[in-house]
Design an enzyme around this catalytic site. Structure first.
Site, PDB file in Angstrom:
ATOM      1  N   GLU A   1      -4.444  27.310  62.549  1.00 21.05           N
ATOM      2  CA  GLU A   1      -4.663  25.900  62.919  1.00 21.05           C
ATOM      3  C   GLU A   1      -4.994  25.758  64.409  1.00 21.05           C
ATOM      4  OE1 GLU A   1      -1.143  23.854  61.486  1.00 21.05           O
ATOM      5  OE2 GLU A   1      -2.071  23.582  59.523  1.00 21.05           O
TER       6      GLU A   1
ATOM      7  N   GLU B   1      -3.749  27.420  53.339  1.00 19.76           N
ATOM      8  CA  GLU B   1      -2.487  26.692  53.157  1.00 19.76           C
ATOM      9  C   GLU B   1      -2.732  25.426  52.366  1.00 19.76           C
ATOM     10  OE1 GLU B   1      -0.108  25.670  56.615  1.00 19.76           O
ATOM     11  OE2 GLU B   1      -0.584  27.607  57.531  1.00 19.76           O
TER      12      GLU B   1
HETATM   13  C1  BGP Z   1       1.101  23.921  58.889  1.00 18.71           C
HETATM   14  C2  BGP Z   1       1.602  25.212  59.453  1.00 18.71           C
HETATM   15  C3  BGP Z   1       2.612  25.933  58.643  1.00 18.71           C
HETATM   16  C4  BGP Z   1       3.463  25.078  57.747  1.00 18.71           C
HETATM   17  C5  BGP Z   1       2.765  23.872  57.161  1.00 18.71           C
HETATM   18  C6  BGP Z   1       3.663  22.875  56.481  1.00 18.71           C
HETATM   19  O1  BGP Z   1       0.808  23.066  59.939  1.00 18.71           O
HETATM   20  O2  BGP Z   1       0.544  26.109  59.698  1.00 18.71           O
HETATM   21  O3  BGP Z   1       3.282  26.791  59.483  1.00 18.71           O
HETATM   22  O4  BGP Z   1       4.735  24.914  58.165  1.00 18.71           O
HETATM   23  O5  BGP Z   1       1.978  23.197  58.085  1.00 18.71           O
HETATM   24  O6  BGP Z   1       4.226  22.025  57.422  1.00 18.71           O
HETATM   25  P1  BGP Z   1       5.758  21.693  57.477  1.00 18.71           P
HETATM   26  O7  BGP Z   1       6.450  23.005  57.488  1.00 18.71           O
HETATM   27  O8  BGP Z   1       5.942  20.945  58.723  1.00 18.71           O
HETATM   28  O9  BGP Z   1       6.062  20.889  56.286  1.00 18.71           O
END
Ligand code: BGP
Length: 488
Positions: free
Chosen positions: A178, A386
């Site tokens: 990201e 993701e």
């Molecule tokens: C993205 C990240 C991840 C992950 C995901 C879910 O921004 O790359 O590391 O955590 O989001 O977000 P969260 O864990 O805040 O629910």
């Protein structure tokens, strides 16, 4: 009409990140990362970045889900689901404890070699994120992380080390998770390790005027430029080390729509999507976009790019485009709306869509839309690195977790991918975020669970850490077994 099929060698799997699952934050020579200094928080209470470790404060990265000691069990469970690919990240500070040490930490290298060999044992293709939010703390303290150009050399040395060390074990790499996170105020910690901006409260809804001051924005865009240069150098070097390496970018890709057909909202939505294209254009096309100057101006930032840097960017364009996609928002400049936040951006909530427990809008169609936008613009293979649902799970009296909401979310997003493939998008893989419960990045909670595998651990780190297969585990297994054909 017959259903479109997923390509035969489609890469189904899941994604994790080191600091959210490994724990063992100071074991075997590992240095600290900025993310180790993040406290736990919640939807209402932002996580805090503390400059030093506070006594009696719980830091979730310390233990996380103790993957460091349980990776064999976890990878065996991934294999049982039939994973073809496993996206993992390497902790930079486990390899170079201070980020820029002369020699790597052998124990850190040995750990990842073991993990990669475990994947190999099950014929799981690893996809390695080289940097996933965890800038080494020493680099942040010494030189404000990515704000300093010297961090480029440190990163490239780290890349060279792992490119050579794991040659033969890894084919797919992502240079930065990201990368567009760096332009956000909470990217000071998650993206760039810029401590001098004084950012301590990490919650997307807590940005105030002070956090968006022009000098702070300028630092973020300078740090981001350094990451672009580092990524380009890494791509070039990786290809020299092994011409078969496939090295990609990774961009947070929330979809943003105009709230209404009012043209001012249409333009606002178009501009909002530029947080993707600003990065994608540099990493895929090797040059800043035509709108970059104006974009920086609107953000109150300034940036000088030398001719030498322009040449470096041209020589290190990526092989594939990967994205995270969770949610969508709307742009509305003319009316005050109910707001929604995702992992990356704020927007007006879409009245046609439902929200998750954490207020993220559920929008599978947005996935189809955004991968079409990406492929239409760049025409290089696309990978969904993701996607997932963070929800509260309860263990039933029968000892099982009946998470039909997660299976439903999964099904709908698989359908959206199938539609995108039917549209003609060259989509070659999908890694569900958090196939095993892990620490949430935005809130630091364990309660926000993504996994197909439940981990017995609460927000304060209490629990047996035992792993339990949820109902969704079997759903994903079936999807993979049938290569998506079980989806209606
Ligand atoms: C993205 C990240 C991840 C992950 C995901 C879910 O921004 O790359 O590391 O955590 O989001 O977000 P969260 O864990 O805040 O629910």
């Amino acid at each position: 009409m017959s259903k479109t099929k997923f390509p035969e060698n489609f890469l189904w799997g899941g994604a994790t990140a080191a600091y959210q699952c490994e724990g063992a934050w100071d074991k075997d020579g590992k240095g600290f990362a900025v993310t180790d200094l993040l406290t736990a928080g919640s939807k209402e209470e932002p996580r805090r970045f503390t400059e030093n470790f506070e006594k009696d404060t719980y830091y979730p990265a310390q233990k996380a889900i103790d993957y460091y000691h349980r990776y064999k069990e976890d990878i065996a469970l991934f294999a049982e689901m039939g994973f073809k690919v496993y996206r993992m990240s390497i902790s930079w500070a486990r390899i170079f404890p201070n980020g820029d040490d002369e020699t790597p930490n052998e124990k850190g290298l040995a750990f990842y070699r073991d993990v990669l060999e475990e994947c190999q044992k099950y014929h799981i293709e690893p996809l390695v994120s080289i940097s996933h939010h965890d800038v080494p703390l020493a680099l942040a303290r010494k030189q404000d992380g990515w704000l300093d150009r010297n961090t480029i050399d440190a990163y490239v040395r780290y890349c060279e080390t792992i490119f050579r060390e794991f040659n033969g074990l890894v084919k797919y790499w992502i240079t930065f998770n990201e990368i567009n996170m760096t332009m956000n105020y909470f990217g000071d910690i998650f993206g760039a390790g810029i401590l001098s901006n004084g950012t301590t409260l990490l919650n997307i809804a807590h940005a105030d005027a002070d956090s968006l001051l022009p000098e702070k924005m300028t630092k973020r865009f300078k740090a981001l430029h350094h990451q672009f240069i580092a990524s380009a150098k890494a791509v070039k070097l990786g290809h020299q080390i092994n011409s078969k390496y496939k090295i990609g970018c990774m961009v947070a890709a929330d979809a943003h729509y105009p709230y209404s057909c009012n043209p001012v909202n249409v333009i606002a939505a178009q501009k909002s999507m530029r947080r993707l294209w600003y990065c994608g254009d540099v990493q895929v096309r090797g040059e800043y976009s035509y709108f970059a100057k104006q974009y920086l101006k609107e953000k109150g930032a300034s940036l000088e790019v030398s001719e030498e840097d322009k040449a470096i960017l041209k020589e290190g364009t990526v092989d594939f485009f990967s994205l995270s996609y969770y949610t969508s928002g709307c742009e509305s400049v003319d009316e005050k709306k109910d707001m929604t936040a995702g992992n990356f951006s704020l927007g007006a909530a879409n009245p046609y869509l439902k929200k998750s427990d954490w207020g993220w809008v559920f929008d599978p169609q947005g996935l189809r839309w955004v991968v079409n936008e990406i492929y239409g613009r760049y025409r290089i293979p696309v990978f969904i690195a993701e996607n997932g649902l963070g929800a509260i799970d309860t263990v039933s009296d029968d000892g099982r977790i009946h998470d039909e909401y997660r299976s439903a979310y999964l099904d709908e997003h698989v359908k959206a991918m199938r539609d995108a493939i039917e549209d003609g998008v060259d989509l070659f893989g999908y890694t569900w975020w958090g196939p095993i419960d892990l620490v949430s990045a935005s809130t630091g909670e364990m309660k926000k669970r993504y996994g197909f595998i439940y981990v017995d651990c609460d927000n304060e780190g209490n629990g047996s850490l035992n792993r339990i297969r949820k109902d969704s585990f079997y759903r994903y297994k079936e999807i993979i077994r049938t290569n998506g054909e079980c989806i209606e």
